[in-house]
Design an enzyme around this catalytic site. Structure first.
Site, PDB file in Angstrom:
ATOM      1  N   GLU A  46      -4.052  -5.657   3.059  1.00 15.80           N
ATOM      2  CA  GLU A  46      -3.610  -6.000   1.353  1.00 15.80           C
ATOM      3  C   GLU A  46      -3.210  -4.718   1.349  1.00 15.80           C
ATOM      4  O   GLU A  46      -3.765  -3.514   1.571  1.00 15.80           O
ATOM      5  CB  GLU A  46      -4.711  -6.419   0.691  1.00 15.80           C
ATOM      6  CG  GLU A  46      -5.444  -7.355   1.460  1.00 15.80           C
ATOM      7  CD  GLU A  46      -6.850  -7.732   1.458  1.00 15.80           C
ATOM      8  OE1 GLU A  46      -7.364  -8.069   0.573  1.00 15.80           O
ATOM      9  OE2 GLU A  46      -7.324  -8.439   2.502  1.00 15.80           O
ATOM     10  N   ASP A  57     -14.441  -1.679  -8.622  1.00 15.96           N
ATOM     11  CA  ASP A  57     -14.297  -0.802  -7.163  1.00 15.96           C
ATOM     12  C   ASP A  57     -15.330   0.023  -7.420  1.00 15.96           C
ATOM     13  O   ASP A  57     -15.595   1.080  -8.272  1.00 15.96           O
ATOM     14  CB  ASP A  57     -13.036  -0.119  -7.104  1.00 15.96           C
ATOM     15  CG  ASP A  57     -12.079  -1.158  -6.801  1.00 15.96           C
ATOM     16  OD1 ASP A  57     -12.421  -1.342  -5.619  1.00 15.96           O
ATOM     17  OD2 ASP A  57     -11.417  -1.166  -7.157  1.00 15.96           O
TER      18      ASP A  57
END
Lengths: 258, 399
Positions: A46, A57
């Site tokens: 990815e 995140d």
């Protein structure tokens, strides 16, 4: 049929997917990292498209994104780096990132360019499944790109069924509701959730992400799903300013023996 | 023209809920319940009683005679600065904590720029005995120290945010991250008409008390519920949403929103989102935002921490595109000058945010017969350091 479909047809266990931020640690590391991952037996990768405000995140991926942007990474630069990647790398490749840079690039152009370069799947966590279905599904199909959705322990069963119905390769199953890189204690608390999802007999395989950082956590995840995704731990492992190739092979071997 | 939010959470093409799956359960619960709870009789009874006895509403509508004389028109100030905690922010924080309680949540998080929303959130948490965590950029902690002290005295935990420019955008990112990590016990009291649906509509409804009161107060003072002009500053846009709300359908009322131009629209140090931005996604909402050509969000700048934000509420993007609201902007210096002018003419020290609205008085050719209302959204005690610097600079004796 894209490479993701082929992979999941061939292999149903111990799949290892690795996430990294494009443009980190150095701007032009992207294709080198991809080649090394494949040589070390990783099943799919990815490629993170860095964003200024990555609100799902934790600190590690925030930092790698910030460094990547400072290094000059953008979608245009990334696509330039990926041209020709299919001469060297044959594993499935996924682009993962936030919606705003993709909208700014133009979503149709983004999908078309991704397809042309040999990308197989897209993960845009802030694109709602409903909007995907209404506005973008046919475009993804036109360019043979799989859209991959997330589920969490709080996702209700009817929504999981709906997401399964919209998926066409695999489902990204979060071990816990958290931002990336959050160190929560083991998987013990989530076993019931993993068992429950397994008992739902979904049409698509699952890869477990969030909290996979060692051989133990990888193997634990593989007991309940087709495999697992490593992100933060990999980025930490390649953050030292030394032999990138060695760091990658050491890391992959620390997670899974070939 | 329809200015109301659609069933799916859109104002024209703007709004929606562009959120990662981790936030979907909480947002869905909120979306499915907020109107039912807000419109219930027992919620309204508690809210109305507290707006009166705790917040101190209705806030006065004050005729500013010397300011009116200066600008040759009739100027009224809606005195949100006189609400408890010193700004309009408490209207929203109070409503949301009553909602959070009914949703069974036990922990409150909030973001803050100028600290006014943080203080409002800390205040209602103290009143309810609920845990309160406020995210605030380090830059803002330094420039709004009095509000940081107030939040701490109220028992809130103030978490310094060190990412980006260390201002409101970054504090909002961190609050959203906290919510992702606490999916079950936590309620996020967002401070403006921003974020994923239903927040923009929820916050606008809770702030709409401002224009509801204004109509009645104007009718009593002037015989007409509708003024000719309403002026309000916009960062995210909650005080503007509140004072525009009941006038959106009254086309004869000119609605003016004033953005923070920072050091000027021709510089990169600005927070004038409508003027300098283009549509995209920020904090879960499709709206105008300041971004570079690659779709990376750019860092805004304004002397006013409350307006120092690269996005704007989606309803305002729609009000701009439909032409219902006219957008102007005021620089740091224009705001400072207007703050001092109001202080010396009327004996009211405004917040730096509200001072941007005052700065528009010199930009519009009012007639003497016009009725002009300015939303004085907050008081300026928190900005004394900036004001003192400005006064020292401008009033030093000629050498």
């Amino acid at each position: 049929m894209n490479r993701l479909h082929t992979l999941f047809q061939k292999k149903q266990i111990n799949i290892l997917s690795v996430f990294f931020t494009a443009g980190y640690p150095k701007l032009n590391d992207t294709s080198f990292i991809l080649k090394e991952l494949e040589q070390n037996g990783v099943d799919l990768a990815e490629i993170g498209m860095p964003f200024s405000d990555p609100l799902a995140d934790g600190p590690v991926i925030q930092h790698s994104s910030q460094v990547a942007l400072q290094n000059g990474m953008s979608l245009k630069v990334l696509f330039r780096q990926l041209s020709g990647i299919r001469q060297h790398v044959s594993m499935p490749l996924i682009l993962m990132g936030y919606l705003n840079p993709v909208l700014s690039y133009g979503i149709e152009k983004f999908l078309e360019d991704a397809h042309r370069l040999g990308i197989d799947g897209i993960i845009l966590p802030d694109l709602p499944p409903e909007e995907y279905e209404e506005q973008y599904k046919s475009l993804f199909e036109k360019f043979s790109l799989s859209n991959i959705f997330l589920i969490t322990p709080q996702t209700p069963d009817d929504r999981i069924r709906k997401i399964d119905g919209l998926s066409d390769s695999f489902i990204y199953m979060l071990s816990t509701s958290a931002t990336t890189g959050t160190r929560k204690s083991g998987f013990d608390a989530h076993r019931n959730y993993f068992e429950h999802i397994r008992s739902m007999n979904l049409a698509h395989p699952l890869l477990i992400g969030f909290g996979i950082r060692s051989r133990e956590t990888f193997e634990e995840a593989c007991r309940y799903a087709a495999g697992a995704i490593v992100g933060t731990a990999f980025i930490e492992a390649i953050s030292h300013d030394e032999d990138l190739s060695g760091q990658i092979s050491n890391f992959v071997r620390s997670i899974r023996l070939k | 023209m329809n200015y109301e939010v659609s069933e799916k959470g859109f104002y024209g093409p703007y709004g929606g809920a562009y959120i990662p799956e981790m936030l979907v359960p909480n947002i869905t619960q909120l979306r499915q319940s907020y109107r039912k709870i807000l419109e219930s009789e027992e919620f309204q009874r508690e809210l109305q009683q507290l707006l009166r006895d705790f917040v101190g509403r209705p806030t006065p509508l004050y005729y500013a005679s010397r300011l009116s004389e200066r600008y040759g028109t009739r100027i009224y100030l809606k005195r949100e600065d006189l609400a408890h905690t010193g700004s309009h922010k408490l209207n929203n924080a109070l409503g949301q904590i009553l909602l959070a309680k009914r949703l069974g949540k036990t922990r409150i998080i909030a973001e803050t720029g100028a600290g006014q929303h943080g203080v409002a959130a800390a205040t209602v948490c103290a009143r309810e005995g609920m845990e309160c965590v406020v995210y605030m950029g380090e830059t803002d902690i330094a420039r709004q120290a009095p509000n940081v002290a107030r939040m701490k005295m109220l028992g809130a935990k103030v978490v310094p945010v060190t990412s980006g420019n260390k201002t409101l955008k970054d504090a909002t990112n961190e609050a959203i991250r906290d919510w992702i990590n606490h999916p079950e016990d936590t309620y996020y009291i967002i401070g403006s008409v921003v974020g994923p649906h239903p927040y923009p509509d929820l916050v606008a409804r809770l702030q709409s008390v401002i224009s509801l009161e204004l109509r009645e107060q104007l009718r009593k003072k002037t015989g007409n519920t509708d003024p000719d002009y309403i002026l309000a500053c916009v960062g995210g846009g909650s005080n503007a949403a509140g004072i525009f709300y009941h006038y959106l359908g009254h086309q004869a009322v000119h609605l003016i929103a004033i953005e923070a131009a920072g050091k000027g629209l021709d510089t990169n140090e600005t927070a004038a989102t409508i003027k300098k931005g283009r549509p995209g996604i920020i904090h879960g909402s499709k709206t105008y935002l300041m971004q570079n050509e690659d779709g990376q969000i750019t860092e805004p700048y304004s002397i006013s921490a409350g307006l120092d934000y690269p996005g704007i509420g989606p309803m305002h993007s729609w009000l701009y595109e439909t032409g219902r609201v006219q957008f102007l902007s005021a620089t740091d210096t224009e705001a400072l000058k207007s703050a001092l002018e109001l202080t010396r003419l009327e004996g009211i020290i405004p917040a730096l945010e509200s001072a941007h609205a005052l700065a528009a008085l010199s930009m519009i050719p009012f007639k003497s017969s016009h009725t002009v209302v300015i939303n004085l959204s907050g008081r300026g005690d928190k900005d004394l350091a900036a004001y003192t610097d400005y006064i020292t600079e401008t009033e030093k004796p000629n050498q």
